[in-house]
Scaffold this active site. Structure first.
Site, PDB file in Angstrom:
ATOM      1  N   GLU A 466     -15.095  84.229 111.356  1.00 28.58           N
ATOM      2  CA  GLU A 466     -16.403  84.128 112.036  1.00 28.58           C
ATOM      3  C   GLU A 466     -16.334  84.617 113.479  1.00 28.58           C
ATOM      4  O   GLU A 466     -16.961  84.036 114.367  1.00 28.58           O
ATOM      5  CB  GLU A 466     -16.926  82.681 112.013  1.00 28.58           C
ATOM      6  CG  GLU A 466     -17.256  82.142 110.657  1.00 28.58           C
ATOM      7  CD  GLU A 466     -18.277  82.974 109.899  1.00 28.58           C
ATOM      8  OE1 GLU A 466     -19.013  83.732 110.557  1.00 28.58           O
ATOM      9  OE2 GLU A 466     -18.305  82.882 108.670  1.00 28.58           O
TER      10      GLU A 466
HETATM   11  C1  LIG Z   1      -9.194  83.110 105.195  1.00 32.18           C
HETATM   12  C2  LIG Z   1     -10.231  84.059 105.683  1.00 32.18           C
HETATM   13  C3  LIG Z   1     -11.540  83.925 105.246  1.00 32.18           C
HETATM   14  C4  LIG Z   1     -12.499  84.861 105.622  1.00 32.18           C
HETATM   15  N1  LIG Z   1     -13.761  84.803 105.075  1.00 32.18           N
HETATM   16  C5  LIG Z   1     -14.622  85.830 105.285  1.00 32.18           C
HETATM   17  C6  LIG Z   1     -15.851  85.911 104.586  1.00 32.18           C
HETATM   18  O1  LIG Z   1     -16.193  85.033 103.797  1.00 32.18           O
HETATM   19  N2  LIG Z   1     -16.645  86.990 104.799  1.00 32.18           N
HETATM   20  C7  LIG Z   1     -16.312  87.974 105.661  1.00 32.18           C
HETATM   21  O2  LIG Z   1     -17.067  88.931 105.792  1.00 32.18           O
HETATM   22  N3  LIG Z   1     -15.145  87.935 106.351  1.00 32.18           N
HETATM   23  C8  LIG Z   1     -14.300  86.891 106.179  1.00 32.18           C
HETATM   24  N4  LIG Z   1     -13.110  86.842 106.849  1.00 32.18           N
HETATM   25  C9  LIG Z   1     -12.764  87.936 107.757  1.00 32.18           C
HETATM   26  C10 LIG Z   1     -12.711  87.519 109.209  1.00 32.18           C
HETATM   27  O3  LIG Z   1     -14.000  87.339 109.703  1.00 32.18           O
HETATM   28  C11 LIG Z   1     -11.902  88.617 109.939  1.00 32.18           C
HETATM   29  O4  LIG Z   1     -10.550  88.444 109.574  1.00 32.18           O
HETATM   30  C12 LIG Z   1     -12.077  88.525 111.431  1.00 32.18           C
HETATM   31  O5  LIG Z   1     -13.369  88.877 111.809  1.00 32.18           O
HETATM   32  C13 LIG Z   1     -11.085  89.445 112.155  1.00 32.18           C
HETATM   33  O6  LIG Z   1     -11.087  90.737 111.609  1.00 32.18           O
HETATM   34  P1  LIG Z   1      -9.697  91.418 111.222  1.00 32.18           P
HETATM   35  O7  LIG Z   1      -8.944  90.500 110.359  1.00 32.18           O
HETATM   36  O8  LIG Z   1      -9.985  92.762 110.715  1.00 32.18           O
HETATM   37  O9  LIG Z   1      -8.913  91.507 112.591  1.00 32.18           O
HETATM   38  P2  LIG Z   1      -9.140  92.629 113.719  1.00 32.18           P
HETATM   39  O10 LIG Z   1     -10.576  92.844 113.951  1.00 32.18           O
HETATM   40  O11 LIG Z   1      -8.296  93.809 113.411  1.00 32.18           O
HETATM   41  O12 LIG Z   1      -8.532  91.884 114.984  1.00 32.18           O
HETATM   42  C14 LIG Z   1      -7.122  91.766 115.221  1.00 32.18           C
HETATM   43  C15 LIG Z   1      -6.920  91.221 116.627  1.00 32.18           C
HETATM   44  O13 LIG Z   1      -7.453  92.149 117.581  1.00 32.18           O
HETATM   45  C16 LIG Z   1      -8.418  91.505 118.407  1.00 32.18           C
HETATM   46  N5  LIG Z   1      -9.514  92.432 118.694  1.00 32.18           N
HETATM   47  C17 LIG Z   1     -10.173  93.218 117.808  1.00 32.18           C
HETATM   48  N6  LIG Z   1     -11.129  93.903 118.440  1.00 32.18           N
HETATM   49  C18 LIG Z   1     -11.106  93.539 119.728  1.00 32.18           C
HETATM   50  C19 LIG Z   1     -11.855  93.891 120.880  1.00 32.18           C
HETATM   51  N7  LIG Z   1     -12.870  94.757 120.836  1.00 32.18           N
HETATM   52  N8  LIG Z   1     -11.523  93.320 122.067  1.00 32.18           N
HETATM   53  C20 LIG Z   1     -10.548  92.401 122.133  1.00 32.18           C
HETATM   54  N9  LIG Z   1      -9.805  92.041 121.076  1.00 32.18           N
HETATM   55  C21 LIG Z   1     -10.076  92.593 119.894  1.00 32.18           C
HETATM   56  C22 LIG Z   1      -8.898  90.310 117.619  1.00 32.18           C
HETATM   57  O14 LIG Z   1      -9.404  89.289 118.476  1.00 32.18           O
HETATM   58  C23 LIG Z   1      -7.638  89.901 116.881  1.00 32.18           C
HETATM   59  O15 LIG Z   1      -6.849  89.068 117.691  1.00 32.18           O
HETATM   60  C24 LIG Z   1     -12.148  85.892 106.517  1.00 32.18           C
HETATM   61  C25 LIG Z   1     -10.847  85.978 107.007  1.00 32.18           C
HETATM   62  C26 LIG Z   1      -9.898  85.089 106.593  1.00 32.18           C
HETATM   63  C27 LIG Z   1      -8.483  85.240 107.101  1.00 32.18           C
END
Ligand SMILES: Cc1cc2nc3c(=O)[nH]c(=O)nc-3n(C[C@H](O)[C@H](O)[C@H](O)COP(=O)(O)OP(=O)(O)OC[C@H]3O[C@@H](n4cnc5c(N)ncnc54)[C@H](O)[C@@H]3O)c2cc1C
Length: 615
Positions: A466
């Site tokens: 989220e």
């Molecule tokens: C168990 C679980 C349940 C989930 N359930 C859902 C769901 O039901 N529906 C859904 O749609 N998604 C879901 N998600 C996805 C979740 O919302 C994403 O994992 C989350 O938004 C982060 O995206 P990412 O994993 O691609 O990490 P990334 O976006 O690649 O981020 C990696 C790191 O980089 C940092 N970062 C990225 N961009 C920036 C920026 N511009 N500035 C500063 N820092 C940055 C982040 O803060 C993080 O620390 C779920 C994830 C998990 C693990």
């Protein structure tokens, strides 16, 4: 409406005087009735048919469901996570029993409008009720939250047909819901999603693409799964402005409401997680050709609202989900605290530091000041965070029932700025509480015999999904603080000032805490002005997480001041405990913000100037 249930029936089921280690009903009653005075909401038209009794009954019912249906399989669903044999997903049967019990109790639509079959209860009551379920079993509660959130979004933005076809079966527990935003290459940056939705002449769309991390994305717990999917219509504007929202059901639904042909939504695989193991987490493929409904490729989708406004609609669910995540983090922190408290009362170990007699009886570890420190920290974190979540929920209720535009606007302004804090502060500090709960248990806390290690693993998700911690900080500092010329920040400052003035008038310790909060709040405002006044927006935002954390501590200090005001002049262990936890927060926690604010004011560029090749 939920059936009548009372404390008496809980006692009949679980024995008299059984104290829950899930949450404290005493604390909930204090926050809801003595502080937030939610019974006053019944003076508003929207909630007029309710009373304090119905609110209490709902809380009783949620506690019962949590105790009877959710808690007993918490460890089992962690140990036996869902499995996929290539065609079917298997989930332990207790999960369905729990979800069916929630549906039978009509809880899925408890805050929704009467016209939709909802009970039109305040969101404050709904949030408190959901906290019971999350404290008992956060994974199984996840299915409930997602379905309720999905139904709420469609109730607001869907057509009457969409409401009849999808919302009503969700509220009845026949269908469940998901939110499909993330893709493997697009998590934080939703502008970069590539799932596409091609329009067809009959007004439907065909979706092609893959979604990642979708919670509750596949299972056989319900007759159908209603996916809410973000996708781009070819030819639309670039970035987030080109995102639209679609309903993509797992099975197509006939005009008579019957569940029919399989849509082309296919489970690519399950993700195996550190915690939250009881709820499936899925990679889903849309339109890969596994089935061709209507003889044509693509998963059939139905547009919600207008094209290209999908992210705005989805944020209705996301904002609700952010408060839900915050409350889930609180619930896990709270139950860990209560379990470590019970353990500390029973575990004999060591003697008082002043005892010279090695044959003297050992004392329970709760007598050691350092153990009391760990318990006090947990109490200060979880009760402070619970207060914030309930306060935010009450703002949602004011928004829903406002009698003037002005009243609605001021609730919205406050809610806007508090939402990133309400999501991220509990995710950080109630996780820290779980860490301390393990520490209080010593070696036993590190084993699977006790619950606290699971709570920690479960809670570790909350700073990630989220919107990560980092993304929340950018939302707070980059958007909410500056929006409408700082109107949200000013609204918050005004609300805090009202508590400070009231506390100051009460004198004594309350006035001292009020002065401390006033000074640090003033400093936050000065630092914020300096940061934006510098014109160096890169440097200002580089340390946004530090800002979020300092800001969050100041907000929670306010929550403690407000609780102190509600407890003022009242005697007894419960109120003394509140006062001591507030003292802890003001003495041990709030001072942590001083060096954070110094760093922010200096517009330090260390992180900004660090180069990837220097690591
Ligand atoms: C168990 C679980 C349940 C989930 N359930 C859902 C769901 O039901 N529906 C859904 O749609 N998604 C879901 N998600 C996805 C979740 O919302 C994403 O994992 C989350 O938004 C982060 O995206 P990412 O994993 O691609 O990490 P990334 O976006 O690649 O981020 C990696 C790191 O980089 C940092 N970062 C990225 N961009 C920036 C920026 N511009 N500035 C500063 N820092 C940055 C982040 O803060 C993080 O620390 C779920 C994830 C998990 C693990």
């Amino acid at each position: 409406m939920p059936a009548k249930s009372t404390t008496a029936s809980i006692e009949a089921a679980y024995g008299k005087g059984v104290k829950s280690t899930l949450l404290s009903r005493r604390d909930l009653d204090f926050l809801l009735f003595e502080w937030l005075r939610i019974d006053e909401l019944t003076k508003r038209k929207r909630f007029a048919e309710h009373s304090r009794e119905t609110f209490s009954d709902v809380l009783d019912l949620c506690e019962q469901l949590a105790t009877r249906y959710f808690a007993p399989h918490n460890k089992k669903s962690d140990a036996q996570e869902p499995s996929f044999d290539g065609s079917r997903v298997t989930v332990i049967p207790e999960v369905k029993e729990a979800l069916d019990a929630v549906a039978r109790a009509d809880l899925l639509g408890m805050t929704m409008d009467h016209e939709l079959g909802g009970a039109q209860l305040p969101v404050t009551v709904g949030q408190a009720g959901s906290a019971w379920l999350s404290a008992a079993n956060v994974s199984t509660a996840g299915y409930v939250m997602l379905t309720a959130g999905n139904a709420n979004l469609l109730a607001k933005f869907g057509t009457s047909d969409q409401i009849d076809t999808f919302v009503k079966p969700m509220l009845a527990g026949r269908f469940s819901g998901t939110m499909c935003l993330s893709e493997t290459q697009a998590g934080s940056s939703l502008a970069d999603i590539v799932t596409r939705a091609e329009p067809r002449d009959d007004g439907t769309y065909r979706l092609f693409g893959s979604k990642m991390w979708i919670s509750g994305g596949d299972h056989e717990l319900t007759d159908n799964i209603v996916h809410l999917v973000l996708a781009k219509i070819p030819g639309g504007p670039p970035g987030t402005k080109g995102i639209s929202l679609f309903i993509v059901p797992k099975f197509l639904v006939g005009a008579d409401g019957s569940v029919g042909e399989r849509n082309d939504v296919v489970l690519a695989g399950l993700n195996h997680k550190m915690g939250f193991r009881g709820i499936t987490n899925t990679a889903l493929n849309f339109g890969e050709g596994a089935s061709c409904p209507g003889g044509e490729p693509g998963a059939i989708g139905y547009l919600v609202g207008e094209p290209h406004r999908g992210l705005t609609y989805m944020f209705h669910m996301v904002n609700e989900a952010r408060l839900g995540v915050g409350m889930g983090a609180v619930a896990l922190g709270y139950t860990g605290y209560l379990k470590s408290l019970e353990y500390a009362r029973q575990r004999p170990q060591g003697r008082p530091i002043t005892s010279k007699d090695p044959s003297a009886e050992q004392v329970p570890i709760i007598d050691h000041p350092d153990v009391k420190r760990m318990l006090l920290a947990q109490k200060a974190y979880v009760e402070g965070a619970l207060a914030l979540l309930l306060y935010c929920a009450r703002l949602v209720d004011v928004e829903h029932s406002a009698e003037s535009d002005e009243e609605r606007d001021s609730a919205t302004l406050l809610l806007d700025i508090l939402t990133p804090v309400a999501k991220s502060w509990p995710s950080q500090w109630c996780l820290a509480a779980n860490d301390l709960a393990i520490q209080v248990h010593g070696g036993y806390g590190y084993t699977r015999e006790y619950d606290v290690e699971q709570h920690y693993r479960d809670n570790r998700l909350n700073p990630i999904h989220e919107g990560t911690h980092g993304i929340q900080s950018l939302d707070l500092l980059g958007r909410k603080v500056v929006q409408r010329n700082g109107a949200s920040l000013i609204a918050l400052n005004d609300a805090v000032t009202r508590s400070i003035v009231a506390a100051d008038a009460d004198g004594g310790e309350l006035a001292e805490f009020a002065a401390q909060l006033e000074a640090v709040g003033r400093r936050l405002m000065t630092v914020t002005t300096t940061m934006f006044g510098s014109g160096d927006i890169e440097a200002a935002l580089a340390n946004s997480v530090i800002y979020l954390e300092a800001f969050g501590h100041i907000v929670i200090a306010w929550m403690w001041l407000a609780q102190l005001l509600a407890a003022h002049g009242k005697a007894g262990d419960f109120y003394d405990g509140k006062r001591q936890a507030a003292r802890y927060f003001f003495c041990y926690e709030l001072p942590k913000t001083a060096p954070q604010l110094d760093l922010l004011e200096s517009l330090d560029r260390t992180t900004l100037e660090m180069r990837p090749n220097w690591f």
